[in-house]
Scaffold this motif. Structure first.
Motif, PDB file in Angstrom:
ATOM      1  N   LYS A  46     -18.206 -23.811  -6.669  1.00 18.01           N
ATOM      2  CA  LYS A  46     -17.837 -23.749  -8.079  1.00 18.01           C
ATOM      3  C   LYS A  46     -17.241 -22.385  -8.430  1.00 18.01           C
ATOM      4  CE  LYS A  46     -21.089 -27.108  -9.945  1.00 18.01           C
ATOM      5  NZ  LYS A  46     -22.297 -27.314 -10.749  1.00 18.01           N
ATOM      6  N   ILE A  47     -17.689 -21.365  -7.712  1.00 16.86           N
ATOM      7  CA  ILE A  47     -17.202 -20.012  -7.987  1.00 16.86           C
ATOM      8  C   ILE A  47     -15.817 -19.809  -7.379  1.00 16.86           C
ATOM      9  CG2 ILE A  47     -17.649 -17.554  -7.643  1.00 16.86           C
ATOM     10  CD1 ILE A  47     -20.639 -18.271  -7.520  1.00 16.86           C
ATOM     11  N   LEU A  48     -15.565 -20.373  -6.198  1.00 15.12           N
ATOM     12  CA  LEU A  48     -14.313 -20.265  -5.446  1.00 15.12           C
ATOM     13  C   LEU A  48     -14.021 -18.841  -4.993  1.00 15.12           C
ATOM     14  CD1 LEU A  48     -11.883 -22.738  -7.228  1.00 15.12           C
ATOM     15  CD2 LEU A  48     -13.266 -23.128  -5.216  1.00 15.12           C
ATOM     16  N   GLU A  49     -13.689 -17.963  -5.905  1.00 19.40           N
ATOM     17  CA  GLU A  49     -13.412 -16.578  -5.548  1.00 19.40           C
ATOM     18  C   GLU A  49     -14.404 -15.693  -6.277  1.00 19.40           C
ATOM     19  OE1 GLU A  49      -9.365 -15.756  -6.600  1.00 19.40           O
ATOM     20  OE2 GLU A  49      -8.587 -16.679  -4.777  1.00 19.40           O
ATOM     21  N   PHE A  81      14.138   8.886 -14.611  1.00 18.99           N
ATOM     22  CA  PHE A  81      13.178   8.559 -15.658  1.00 18.99           C
ATOM     23  C   PHE A  81      11.790   8.963 -15.201  1.00 18.99           C
ATOM     24  CE2 PHE A  81      13.823   4.480 -13.398  1.00 18.99           C
ATOM     25  CZ  PHE A  81      12.529   4.201 -12.974  1.00 18.99           C
ATOM     26  N   LEU A  82      10.918   9.042 -16.147  1.00 12.62           N
ATOM     27  CA  LEU A  82       9.515   9.353 -15.910  1.00 12.62           C
ATOM     28  C   LEU A  82       8.732   8.194 -16.527  1.00 12.62           C
ATOM     29  CD1 LEU A  82       7.610  11.680 -14.925  1.00 12.62           C
ATOM     30  CD2 LEU A  82       7.537  12.428 -17.306  1.00 12.62           C
ATOM     31  N   ILE A  83       7.848   7.572 -15.738  1.00 11.96           N
ATOM     32  CA  ILE A  83       7.064   6.457 -16.286  1.00 11.96           C
ATOM     33  C   ILE A  83       5.570   6.713 -16.108  1.00 11.96           C
ATOM     34  CG2 ILE A  83       8.799   4.672 -16.002  1.00 11.96           C
ATOM     35  CD1 ILE A  83       7.375   3.773 -13.474  1.00 11.96           C
ATOM     36  N   LYS A  84       4.837   6.224 -17.060  1.00 13.33           N
ATOM     37  CA  LYS A  84       3.372   6.225 -17.010  1.00 13.33           C
ATOM     38  C   LYS A  84       2.957   4.772 -17.116  1.00 13.33           C
ATOM     39  CE  LYS A  84      -0.680   7.458 -19.708  1.00 13.33           C
ATOM     40  NZ  LYS A  84      -1.058   6.212 -20.326  1.00 13.33           N
ATOM     41  N   TYR A  85       2.015   4.368 -16.254  1.00 15.57           N
ATOM     42  CA  TYR A  85       1.584   2.967 -16.282  1.00 15.57           C
ATOM     43  C   TYR A  85       0.102   2.857 -15.941  1.00 15.57           C
ATOM     44  CZ  TYR A  85       1.957   3.290 -11.209  1.00 15.57           C
ATOM     45  OH  TYR A  85       1.789   3.668  -9.912  1.00 15.57           O
ATOM     46  N   ASP A  86      -0.501   1.756 -16.381  1.00 15.99           N
ATOM     47  CA  ASP A  86      -1.897   1.436 -16.085  1.00 15.99           C
ATOM     48  C   ASP A  86      -1.942   0.133 -15.304  1.00 15.99           C
ATOM     49  OD1 ASP A  86      -2.787   3.610 -17.601  1.00 15.99           O
ATOM     50  OD2 ASP A  86      -2.882   2.424 -19.441  1.00 15.99           O
ATOM     51  N   GLY A  87      -2.939   0.018 -14.470  1.00 19.32           N
ATOM     52  CA  GLY A  87      -3.103  -1.211 -13.705  1.00 19.32           C
ATOM     53  C   GLY A  87      -4.525  -1.341 -13.178  1.00 19.32           C
ATOM     54  N   TYR A  88      -4.755  -2.417 -12.467  1.00 26.08           N
ATOM     55  CA  TYR A  88      -6.069  -2.620 -11.838  1.00 26.08           C
ATOM     56  C   TYR A  88      -5.892  -3.426 -10.561  1.00 26.08           C
ATOM     57  CZ  TYR A  88      -5.940  -7.307 -13.909  1.00 26.08           C
ATOM     58  OH  TYR A  88      -5.571  -8.576 -14.259  1.00 26.08           O
ATOM     59  N   ILE A  89      -6.874  -3.241  -9.684  1.00 30.83           N
ATOM     60  CA  ILE A  89      -6.923  -3.981  -8.426  1.00 30.83           C
ATOM     61  C   ILE A  89      -8.304  -4.594  -8.322  1.00 30.83           C
ATOM     62  CG2 ILE A  89      -6.802  -3.820  -5.910  1.00 30.83           C
ATOM     63  CD1 ILE A  89      -4.971  -1.381  -6.270  1.00 30.83           C
ATOM     64  N   LYS A  90      -8.351  -5.900  -8.030  1.00 32.28           N
ATOM     65  CA  LYS A  90      -9.626  -6.602  -7.850  1.00 32.28           C
ATOM     66  C   LYS A  90      -9.721  -7.092  -6.410  1.00 32.28           C
ATOM     67  CE  LYS A  90     -10.367  -8.551 -12.452  1.00 32.28           C
ATOM     68  NZ  LYS A  90     -10.515  -9.814 -13.189  1.00 32.28           N
ATOM     69  N   ALA A  91     -10.931  -6.999  -5.872  1.00 31.58           N
ATOM     70  CA  ALA A  91     -11.166  -7.498  -4.516  1.00 31.58           C
ATOM     71  C   ALA A  91     -12.474  -8.268  -4.499  1.00 31.58           C
ATOM     72  CB  ALA A  91     -11.219  -6.351  -3.517  1.00 31.58           C
ATOM     73  N   GLY A  92     -12.596  -9.148  -3.512  1.00 32.61           N
ATOM     74  CA  GLY A  92     -13.808  -9.940  -3.376  1.00 32.61           C
ATOM     75  C   GLY A  92     -13.698 -10.884  -2.208  1.00 32.61           C
ATOM     76  N   VAL A  93     -14.463 -11.969  -2.291  1.00 32.59           N
ATOM     77  CA  VAL A  93     -14.579 -12.907  -1.173  1.00 32.59           C
ATOM     78  C   VAL A  93     -14.172 -14.298  -1.629  1.00 32.59           C
ATOM     79  CG1 VAL A  93     -16.205 -13.929   0.460  1.00 32.59           C
ATOM     80  CG2 VAL A  93     -16.443 -11.547  -0.179  1.00 32.59           C
ATOM     81  N   ASP A  94     -13.426 -14.981  -0.777  1.00 34.95           N
ATOM     82  CA  ASP A  94     -13.050 -16.369  -1.009  1.00 34.95           C
ATOM     83  C   ASP A  94     -14.217 -17.245  -0.548  1.00 34.95           C
ATOM     84  OD1 ASP A  94     -11.937 -18.849  -1.228  1.00 34.95           O
ATOM     85  OD2 ASP A  94     -10.215 -18.437   0.056  1.00 34.95           O
ATOM     86  N   LEU A  95     -14.895 -17.900  -1.487  1.00 31.65           N
ATOM     87  CA  LEU A  95     -16.095 -18.670  -1.160  1.00 31.65           C
ATOM     88  C   LEU A  95     -15.799 -20.102  -0.728  1.00 31.65           C
ATOM     89  CD1 LEU A  95     -18.483 -17.398  -3.966  1.00 31.65           C
ATOM     90  CD2 LEU A  95     -18.400 -16.694  -1.583  1.00 31.65           C
ATOM     91  N   LYS A  96     -14.522 -20.509  -0.761  1.00 35.10           N
ATOM     92  CA  LYS A  96     -14.176 -21.874  -0.331  1.00 35.10           C
ATOM     93  C   LYS A  96     -14.474 -22.074   1.148  1.00 35.10           C
ATOM     94  CE  LYS A  96     -10.114 -21.338  -2.135  1.00 35.10           C
ATOM     95  NZ  LYS A  96      -8.713 -21.442  -2.492  1.00 35.10           N
ATOM     96  N   PRO A 115     -13.831  -9.583   2.829  1.00 39.32           N
ATOM     97  CA  PRO A 115     -13.241  -9.419   1.495  1.00 39.32           C
ATOM     98  C   PRO A 115     -11.755  -9.104   1.579  1.00 39.32           C
ATOM     99  CG  PRO A 115     -15.265  -8.154   1.684  1.00 39.32           C
ATOM    100  CD  PRO A 115     -14.936  -8.652   3.052  1.00 39.32           C
ATOM    101  N   LYS A 116     -11.048  -9.455   0.512  1.00 42.29           N
ATOM    102  CA  LYS A 116      -9.613  -9.178   0.439  1.00 42.29           C
ATOM    103  C   LYS A 116      -9.247  -8.860  -1.007  1.00 42.29           C
ATOM    104  CE  LYS A 116      -8.483 -14.067  -0.034  1.00 42.29           C
ATOM    105  NZ  LYS A 116      -7.791 -15.211   0.540  1.00 42.29           N
ATOM    106  N   VAL A 117      -8.060  -8.315  -1.175  1.00 39.91           N
ATOM    107  CA  VAL A 117      -7.559  -7.997  -2.516  1.00 39.91           C
ATOM    108  C   VAL A 117      -7.074  -9.288  -3.164  1.00 39.91           C
ATOM    109  CG1 VAL A 117      -5.780  -6.761  -3.804  1.00 39.91           C
ATOM    110  CG2 VAL A 117      -6.945  -5.636  -1.903  1.00 39.91           C
ATOM    111  N   PHE A 118      -7.603  -9.580  -4.353  1.00 35.63           N
ATOM    112  CA  PHE A 118      -7.184 -10.778  -5.094  1.00 35.63           C
ATOM    113  C   PHE A 118      -6.027 -10.467  -6.044  1.00 35.63           C
ATOM    114  CE2 PHE A 118     -11.754 -12.419  -4.745  1.00 35.63           C
ATOM    115  CZ  PHE A 118     -11.459 -13.198  -3.652  1.00 35.63           C
ATOM    116  N   ASP A 119      -6.142  -9.367  -6.772  1.00 37.48           N
ATOM    117  CA  ASP A 119      -5.149  -9.026  -7.787  1.00 37.48           C
ATOM    118  C   ASP A 119      -4.787  -7.551  -7.690  1.00 37.48           C
ATOM    119  OD1 ASP A 119      -5.036 -11.520  -9.167  1.00 37.48           O
ATOM    120  OD2 ASP A 119      -6.910 -11.030 -10.186  1.00 37.48           O
TER     121      ASP A 119
END
Length: 194
Positions: A46-49, A81-96, A115-119
């Motif tokens: 049910k959780i999948l990832e 140009f000069l850019i400033k940006y925000d982001g995120y990285i999510k990692a976990g386990v594929d439970l399938k 575990p692997k990077v999801f996003d």
């Protein structure tokens, strides 16, 4: 003689009752273990990832480009140009792909993929462009910005993975699953990453 027959019949009845109880317990226990295994697999599917680690980042990048001829910068072709940006990285386990092996009501073993990077997401609404400069002969384009952001995402992901980000995801996964399985009554829990 009658007493001997009566004792034999009573003994056979007692042995029969004990055997019936033994077989009932044996098959009932196997059924209980199978049900526990199915319940765990059902809950995990049910959780999948299972995303267990998140890394937030903010970066500033300077971009400069000139048209060149024989290794020399051509005049009036500079863009930057000069850019400033925000982001995120999510990692976990594929439970399938999780495999659950329940030995008995107190012992369980779960095998999971590493575990692997999801996003890895740069939030578009958090991208700020400063100090844009282009020239008549070398205009800034959306592709310039896009290429820089893609390169930065990949660089940031590589850096945090090299620093042990996926190890943190593995440890967090173990903690979460251990807590989940203990709440189901298991005492000896083995979690293996393959």
């Amino acid at each position: 003689m009658k007493k001997w027959k009566r004792n034999t019949i009573i003994s056979l009845l007692i042995i029969g009752i004990i055997l019936a109880f033994f077989f009932y317990m044996k098959f009932s226990f196997k059924k209980e273990v199978a049900l526990l295994s199915n319940t765990i697999e059902e809950q995990l599917s049910k959780i999948l990832e299972l995303s267990t680690t998140k890394y937030n980042y903010t970066n500033v990048v300077s971009y400069k480009d000139n048209k060149k001829l024989s290794g020399l910068n051509l005049p009036f072709t500079s863009k930057s140009f000069l850019i400033k940006y925000d982001g995120y990285i999510k990692a976990g386990v594929d439970l399938k792909t999780a495999e659950v092996e329940v030995m008995d009501t107190k012992n369980v073993k779960i095998m999971l993929d590493k575990p692997k990077v999801f996003d890895n997401v740069i939030m578009e609404e958090e991208v700020y462009i400063y100090d844009e400069r282009d020239s008549v002969f070398n205009k800034l384009s959306f592709d310039d910005l896009y290429d820089v952001l893609i390169e930065e995402k990949q660089k940031t992901e590589k850096e945090i993975v090299d620093k042990g980000f996926l190890n943190d995801a593995e440890n967090n996964t173990k903690e979460i699953l251990d807590s989940f399985l203990r709440s189901m009554g298991f005492e000896n829990i083995e979690i293996i990453f393959r």
